[in-house]
Design a protein around this motif. Sequence first.
Motif, short mmCIF file in Angstrom:
data_model
loop_
_atom_site.label_atom_id
_atom_site.label_comp_id
_atom_site.label_asym_id
_atom_site.label_seq_id
_atom_site.Cartn_x
_atom_site.Cartn_y
_atom_site.Cartn_z
N ASP A 49 0.90 -0.94 -0.09
CA ASP A 49 -0.10 -0.08 -0.09
C ASP A 49 0.84 1.26 -0.04
O ASP A 49 1.53 1.52 0.97
CB ASP A 49 -0.89 -0.13 1.24
CG ASP A 49 -2.06 1.18 0.91
OD1 ASP A 49 -1.80 1.96 0.63
OD2 ASP A 49 -3.17 0.60 1.49
N SER A 51 0.38 4.40 0.49
CA SER A 51 0.18 5.58 1.06
C SER A 51 1.16 6.13 1.95
O SER A 51 1.59 5.37 2.93
CB SER A 51 -1.35 5.33 1.62
OG SER A 51 -1.81 6.51 2.56
N GLY A 146 -13.11 0.76 8.79
CA GLY A 146 -11.83 0.66 7.82
C GLY A 146 -12.25 0.77 6.52
O GLY A 146 -11.18 1.42 5.95
N ARG A 147 -13.29 0.73 5.87
CA ARG A 147 -13.48 0.84 4.53
C ARG A 147 -13.51 2.22 4.21
O ARG A 147 -13.13 2.95 2.88
CB ARG A 147 -14.54 0.03 4.14
CG ARG A 147 -14.35 -1.30 4.04
CD ARG A 147 -15.78 -2.07 3.09
NE ARG A 147 -15.64 -3.61 3.24
CZ ARG A 147 -16.43 -4.42 4.01
NH1 ARG A 147 -17.23 -3.73 4.78
NH2 ARG A 147 -16.28 -5.57 3.97
N ALA A 150 -10.02 3.67 4.64
CA ALA A 150 -8.85 3.49 3.52
C ALA A 150 -9.28 4.16 2.21
O ALA A 150 -8.35 4.69 1.52
CB ALA A 150 -9.15 2.02 3.29
N ASN A 151 -10.58 4.31 2.04
CA ASN A 151 -10.79 5.12 0.51
C ASN A 151 -10.74 6.58 0.86
O ASN A 151 -10.05 7.10 0.00
CB ASN A 151 -12.60 4.81 0.50
CG ASN A 151 -12.83 5.55 -1.00
OD1 ASN A 151 -12.28 5.39 -1.85
ND2 ASN A 151 -13.60 6.36 -0.64
N MET A 155 -5.78 4.93 0.42
CA MET A 155 -5.14 3.53 0.67
C MET A 155 -5.74 2.51 -0.18
O MET A 155 -7.04 2.87 -0.84
CB MET A 155 -5.56 3.21 2.25
CG MET A 155 -4.75 3.98 3.12
SD MET A 155 -4.87 3.30 4.64
CE MET A 155 -4.93 4.62 5.72
N GLU A 157 -7.87 -1.31 -0.63
CA GLU A 157 -8.85 -1.85 -0.12
C GLU A 157 -8.02 -2.98 1.01
O GLU A 157 -8.62 -3.37 1.90
CB GLU A 157 -9.78 -2.63 -1.02
CG GLU A 157 -10.51 -1.70 -1.69
CD GLU A 157 -11.37 -2.33 -2.59
OE1 GLU A 157 -11.47 -3.77 -2.53
OE2 GLU A 157 -12.25 -1.85 -3.41
N SER A 159 -5.95 -2.12 3.07
CA SER A 159 -5.74 -1.62 4.61
C SER A 159 -6.89 -1.49 5.09
O SER A 159 -6.84 -1.35 6.39
CB SER A 159 -5.15 -0.35 4.21
OG SER A 159 -3.75 -0.39 3.85
N ALA A 160 -8.21 -1.91 4.62
CA ALA A 160 -9.36 -1.90 5.63
C ALA A 160 -9.53 -2.73 6.70
O ALA A 160 -9.61 -2.37 7.74
CB ALA A 160 -10.50 -2.15 4.78
N LEU A 163 -6.92 -1.45 9.50
CA LEU A 163 -7.74 -0.28 10.34
C LEU A 163 -9.01 -0.88 11.32
O LEU A 163 -8.95 -0.45 12.18
CB LEU A 163 -8.51 0.66 9.29
CG LEU A 163 -7.36 1.42 8.53
CD1 LEU A 163 -7.91 1.99 7.15
CD2 LEU A 163 -6.87 2.48 9.47
N TRP A 200 -7.88 9.32 12.07
CA TRP A 200 -8.73 8.62 10.95
C TRP A 200 -10.02 9.31 10.68
O TRP A 200 -11.15 8.47 10.58
CB TRP A 200 -8.77 6.94 11.37
CG TRP A 200 -7.60 6.47 11.58
CD1 TRP A 200 -7.15 5.89 12.69
CD2 TRP A 200 -6.38 6.27 10.69
NE1 TRP A 200 -5.76 5.20 12.65
CE2 TRP A 200 -5.31 5.76 11.34
CE3 TRP A 200 -6.09 6.76 9.35
CZ2 TRP A 200 -4.09 5.27 10.59
CZ3 TRP A 200 -4.79 6.44 8.86
CH2 TRP A 200 -4.08 5.94 9.36
#
Length: 269
Positions: A49, A51, A146-147, A150-151, A155, A157, A159-160, A163, A200
């Motif tokens: 990832d 990011s 998480g979703r 991440a979006n 990031m 998907e 990474s969801a 998180l 976050w």
Amino acid sequence: MNEIERISEKIEREALISLHKHCPPEAAKTLGLYLLETGDAVAAAAVNDPSVVINRTLGLGTGNEISEKTIKGIKDFYRDLLIKKYFLHIYADELPENGNETLDNLGFQKSRGWMKFSRDNSPAPDAPTELEIRGASTTEEAMHFGRIVANAFGMTELSAPMLAGLYNDPGWHIFVSYSGNSPAGAGAMYVSAESAWMEWGATDPDFRRRGSQAAIMSARIQKAIELGCTHMFTETGEAVEGDPQHSYKNILKAGFKESVLRENYTPKI
């Protein structure tokens, strides 16, 4: 760096380590997560990832003088993982006299900094919204968090689940806003001793301008007060011309004050 700034750096360090520690093993393997603790610094990496939110090093200069050897070691860490873009978080006051020259010689250039903010435990501001704000109480709600995050932070998907894994640490408090059954926004807070780290904060693009972020920030502040926190901290990108600074403005409206600008250095292209 004053004492409040050191407390802020300490709790952010704990929060970053927790992100790695509580990531589900399969997700950590898929992401290619690595964490290097070197002196007072923590270098975090995710091979799969790109990011910079998760490929970054914090803590430099908070305990020991920033040295060329330390910077070289961190550079080698990311190079060996084939990670080409990452941030070195550095406070200008913590750089030695020849620090900028050293960073330049080692192939780093200054990028947009991140402003850190602090707040006392005064009451949370009113933040009316038609959305329902919930503290995540299930793994499904944690994945909604998480979703969205991440979006919003660019990031992948992959990474969801990482998180969402914050849900497994009792030090974290996860909040999600809903429009009916649809997750709309997210935010998290890590508590350690009498300090709270707000991180976050994000909103699904389909639910912007409905008060989600302000309401979630207010909910986090109220929760921190209930838990006996006397210091609260957060951060976002520094104010630059041409950027609408929505997050920056929301943070100030929530009663936070600018604390210190932390500069970011990234490898030269």
